[in-house]
Design an enzyme around this catalytic site. Structure first.
Site, mmCIF file in Angstrom:
data_model
loop_
_atom_site.group_PDB
_atom_site.id
_atom_site.type_symbol
_atom_site.label_atom_id
_atom_site.label_comp_id
_atom_site.label_asym_id
_atom_site.label_seq_id
_atom_site.Cartn_x
_atom_site.Cartn_y
_atom_site.Cartn_z
ATOM 1 N N HIS A 40 0.856 -1.182 0.000
ATOM 2 C CA HIS A 40 0.000 0.000 0.000
ATOM 3 C C HIS A 40 0.895 1.235 0.000
ATOM 4 O O HIS A 40 2.108 1.124 0.201
ATOM 5 C CB HIS A 40 -0.897 0.020 1.247
ATOM 6 C CG HIS A 40 -0.105 0.201 2.500
ATOM 7 N ND1 HIS A 40 0.505 -0.861 3.153
ATOM 8 C CD2 HIS A 40 0.230 1.311 3.212
ATOM 9 C CE1 HIS A 40 1.168 -0.406 4.206
ATOM 10 N NE2 HIS A 40 1.021 0.919 4.266
ATOM 11 N N HIS A 126 5.804 6.206 -0.498
ATOM 12 C CA HIS A 126 6.558 5.010 -0.844
ATOM 13 C C HIS A 126 5.740 3.769 -0.496
ATOM 14 O O HIS A 126 4.757 3.840 0.228
ATOM 15 C CB HIS A 126 7.900 4.984 -0.099
ATOM 16 C CG HIS A 126 7.738 4.866 1.384
ATOM 17 N ND1 HIS A 126 7.462 5.959 2.191
ATOM 18 C CD2 HIS A 126 7.774 3.788 2.209
ATOM 19 C CE1 HIS A 126 7.358 5.550 3.440
ATOM 20 N NE2 HIS A 126 7.536 4.238 3.479
#
Length: 182
Positions: A40, A126
């Protein structure tokens, strides 16, 4: 131990498979690898929370996300956090589109208005893939492949279950506006 919660961009299943395949090819000696179902991009880490407060955040987000259009995002590079020779975190970076920062800002504002104390460090989008370098040999950076664009079209509230794998359970999600003006 109480669960923690966070809001994140949902990664499409085909990209999860591609990331997992890429990580296997590099044979990097990290102690722990992120389960592909747990991939995610975090928008806001909430931590411990009461159900009523989470429901309030989700309701406000749902209303706001109706106005946000889905957008393309590209995974672009590998990076690390921690000591360069023995990184603590291995991650995949993004092309950082303006829409991503707008979505994150909306999410943080809603969480803050609901009374949550969030991390005040600058946002560094990220996707974490591994943790804890596990050998004495120094880490050598590796090149990321050319990823295809993904469409960011879903935001979810996840609950952390530290003793399970995958360790994140989707508790709520909302789709972004998919309409396009061509």
């Amino acid at each position: 131990m109480k669960p923690h919660y966070f809001l994140a961009i949902v990664i499409p299943d085909d990209m999860k498979k591609a990331i997992f395949h890429e990580m296997k090819q590099h044979h990097l000696p990290f102690k722990k690898f992120t389960h592909p179902e747990d991939y995610h991009i975090t928008l806001a880490f909430i931590g411990d929370a009461e159900e009523r407060s989470l429901e309030e955040v989700c309701a406000r987000l749902e209303e706001s996300l109706k106005m946000i259009r889905s957008f393309p995002l590209r995974l672009t590079s590998f990076g690390t956090f921690g000591l360069p020779a023995s990184p603590r975190i291995f991650w995949i970076g993004t092309d950082e589109p303006e829409e991503l920062y707008h979505l994150q800002s909306i999410t943080v504002n809603i969480c803050t208005k609901a009374g949550f104390k969030l991390d005040e460090r600058p946002y560094r989008p990220h996707l974490t893939t591994a943790r804890k370098w596990n050998v004495d040999q120094a880490y050598t950076p590796v090149a990321a492949p050319k990823w295809k664009d993904i469409t960011v079209n879903e935001v979810a509230l996840y609950e952390t279950n530290r003793l399970e794998e995958p360790k994140y359970t989707k508790k709520w999600s909302c789709l972004l506006n998919e309409t396009r003006e061509d």
